[in-house]
Design a protein around this motif. Structure first.
Motif, PDB file in Angstrom:
ATOM      1  N   ASP A   1      32.623  66.162 101.012  1.00  0.00           N
ATOM      2  CA  ASP A   1      31.297  65.870 101.420  1.00  0.00           C
ATOM      3  C   ASP A   1      30.829  67.155 102.011  1.00  0.00           C
ATOM      4  N   PHE A   2      29.442  67.437 101.955  1.00  0.00           N
ATOM      5  CA  PHE A   2      28.820  68.476 102.621  1.00  0.00           C
ATOM      6  C   PHE A   2      28.543  68.596 103.951  1.00  0.00           C
ATOM      7  N   ASP A   3      29.154  69.409 104.679  1.00  0.00           N
ATOM      8  CA  ASP A   3      28.988  69.457 106.001  1.00  0.00           C
ATOM      9  C   ASP A   3      28.732  70.746 106.647  1.00  0.00           C
ATOM     10  N   HIS A   4      28.114  70.981 107.800  1.00  0.00           N
ATOM     11  CA  HIS A   4      27.840  72.372 108.328  1.00  0.00           C
ATOM     12  C   HIS A   4      27.473  73.372 107.178  1.00  0.00           C
ATOM     13  N   THR A   5      26.587  73.158 106.445  1.00  0.00           N
ATOM     14  CA  THR A   5      26.099  73.952 105.420  1.00  0.00           C
ATOM     15  C   THR A   5      24.528  73.966 105.242  1.00  0.00           C
ATOM     16  N   VAL A   6      24.226  75.166 104.707  1.00  0.00           N
ATOM     17  CA  VAL A   6      22.708  75.376 104.393  1.00  0.00           C
ATOM     18  C   VAL A   6      22.061  74.357 103.563  1.00  0.00           C
ATOM     19  N   LEU A   7      22.899  74.113 102.601  1.00  0.00           N
ATOM     20  CA  LEU A   7      22.675  73.194 101.549  1.00  0.00           C
ATOM     21  C   LEU A   7      22.545  71.887 102.201  1.00  0.00           C
ATOM     22  N   PRO A   8      21.796  71.136 101.640  1.00  0.00           N
ATOM     23  CA  PRO A   8      21.555  69.721 102.048  1.00  0.00           C
ATOM     24  C   PRO A   8      22.727  68.910 102.207  1.00  0.00           C
ATOM     25  N   ASN A   9      23.214  68.493 103.233  1.00  0.00           N
ATOM     26  CA  ASN A   9      24.230  67.599 103.552  1.00  0.00           C
ATOM     27  C   ASN A   9      24.440  66.425 102.859  1.00  0.00           C
ATOM     28  N   GLU A  10      23.185  65.934 102.382  1.00  0.00           N
ATOM     29  CA  GLU A  10      23.128  64.675 101.636  1.00  0.00           C
ATOM     30  C   GLU A  10      23.525  64.794 100.090  1.00  0.00           C
ATOM     31  N   THR A  11      23.644  65.910  99.648  1.00  0.00           N
ATOM     32  CA  THR A  11      23.889  66.165  98.260  1.00  0.00           C
ATOM     33  C   THR A  11      25.165  65.403  97.822  1.00  0.00           C
ATOM     34  N   GLN A  12      25.098  64.700  96.872  1.00  0.00           N
ATOM     35  CA  GLN A  12      25.899  63.844  96.215  1.00  0.00           C
ATOM     36  C   GLN A  12      26.560  64.163  94.763  1.00  0.00           C
ATOM     37  N   ILE A  13      25.620  65.054  94.228  1.00  0.00           N
ATOM     38  CA  ILE A  13      26.167  65.322  92.723  1.00  0.00           C
ATOM     39  C   ILE A  13      25.746  66.749  92.637  1.00  0.00           C
ATOM     40  N   ILE A  14      26.441  67.666  91.869  1.00  0.00           N
ATOM     41  CA  ILE A  14      26.128  69.218  91.429  1.00  0.00           C
ATOM     42  C   ILE A  14      26.138  68.967  90.141  1.00  0.00           C
ATOM     43  N   VAL A  15      25.207  69.363  89.685  1.00  0.00           N
ATOM     44  CA  VAL A  15      25.096  69.063  87.997  1.00  0.00           C
ATOM     45  C   VAL A  15      24.892  70.514  87.471  1.00  0.00           C
ATOM     46  N   SER A  16      25.627  71.046  86.303  1.00  0.00           N
ATOM     47  CA  SER A  16      25.330  72.036  85.605  1.00  0.00           C
ATOM     48  C   SER A  16      24.018  71.918  84.928  1.00  0.00           C
ATOM     49  N   ARG A  17      23.220  73.062  85.118  1.00  0.00           N
ATOM     50  CA  ARG A  17      21.864  72.979  84.554  1.00  0.00           C
ATOM     51  C   ARG A  17      21.924  73.665  83.151  1.00  0.00           C
TER      52      ARG A  17
END
Length: 204
Positions: free
Chosen positions: A188-204
């Motif tokens: 889980d994302f934590d202590h990062t500038v990207l949203p900590n609520e991120t749940q999925i990273i999709v290849s665009r």
């Protein structure tokens, strides 16, 4: 010291005001110290943190592929680019749909270079191949538990549906009918500038 404490005991209102002022002052010192520490340490654990520049505003960030290509062409010191865009949507697996109330699950659309830029830890999967195809996705441990429970999600298919807040004219530039294959699981994302609520990273 005895005379001072005797003075405090005889002037209770004075003592209360001074203690309250001291508590409030300490509170602000702690808050300012914590804020300063976070500003100087956020994302500092990335291996190439001093070489990464994130383009965007405080509330939103995104980079169109053509813009990234143009910036790299204009700035020869740019070694590599990675387009990352934060979006909202519903994540679906079979009959299970993840949607957190009014705030829909946070989705990151990212280039295949994402895990080369950032050192987010994977608990399963290969960071070099996790996003090397447009139908691959990486999910967080939180989403894995919510969608799959104790089942291993590797290789399973999930779908992203819902409205996006970025449009080109009247066109929705994202295909919400595409089915993605889970290729890796990230912490889980934590202590990062990207949203900590991120749940999925999709290849665009």
């Amino acid at each position: 010291m005895k005379s001072y404490f005797r003075f405090l005991s005889r002037n209770k209102l004075y003592t209360l005001i001074n203690i309250a002022g001291l508590v409030v002052s300490l509170m602000f010192i702690i808050l300012m110290g914590d804020y300063t520490w976070r500003q100087f340490t956020i994302d500092s654990w990335h291996k190439h943190a001093d070489q990464i520049v994130l383009i965007g505003s405080q509330d939103n960030f995104f980079m169109w592929p053509q813009a990234a290509t143009d910036i790299k062409a204009m700035c020869p010191e740019v070694e590599q680019t990675c387009c990352v865009m934060s979006q909202s949507g519903k994540i679906k697996y079979g009959e299970r749909v993840v949607e957190d109330g009014d705030d829909q699950s946070t989705i990151l659309l990212a280039d295949s270079t994402f895990f080369g830029f950032f050192d987010y830890e994977l608990t399963q999967g290969n960071r070099r191949t996790a996003l090397d195809k447009p139908d691959k996705c990486v999910i967080t441990e939180r989403l894995a538990k919510r969608l799959f429970g104790d089942k291993n999600p590797m290789g399973e298919s999930i779908q992203i549906t819902g409205e996006r807040h970025v449009r080109i004219g009247n066109q929705d530039p994202y295909d919400s009918t595409l089915v993605y294959t889970v290729s890796a699981i990230a912490k889980d994302f934590d202590h990062t500038v990207l949203p900590n609520e991120t749940q999925i990273i999709v290849s665009r």
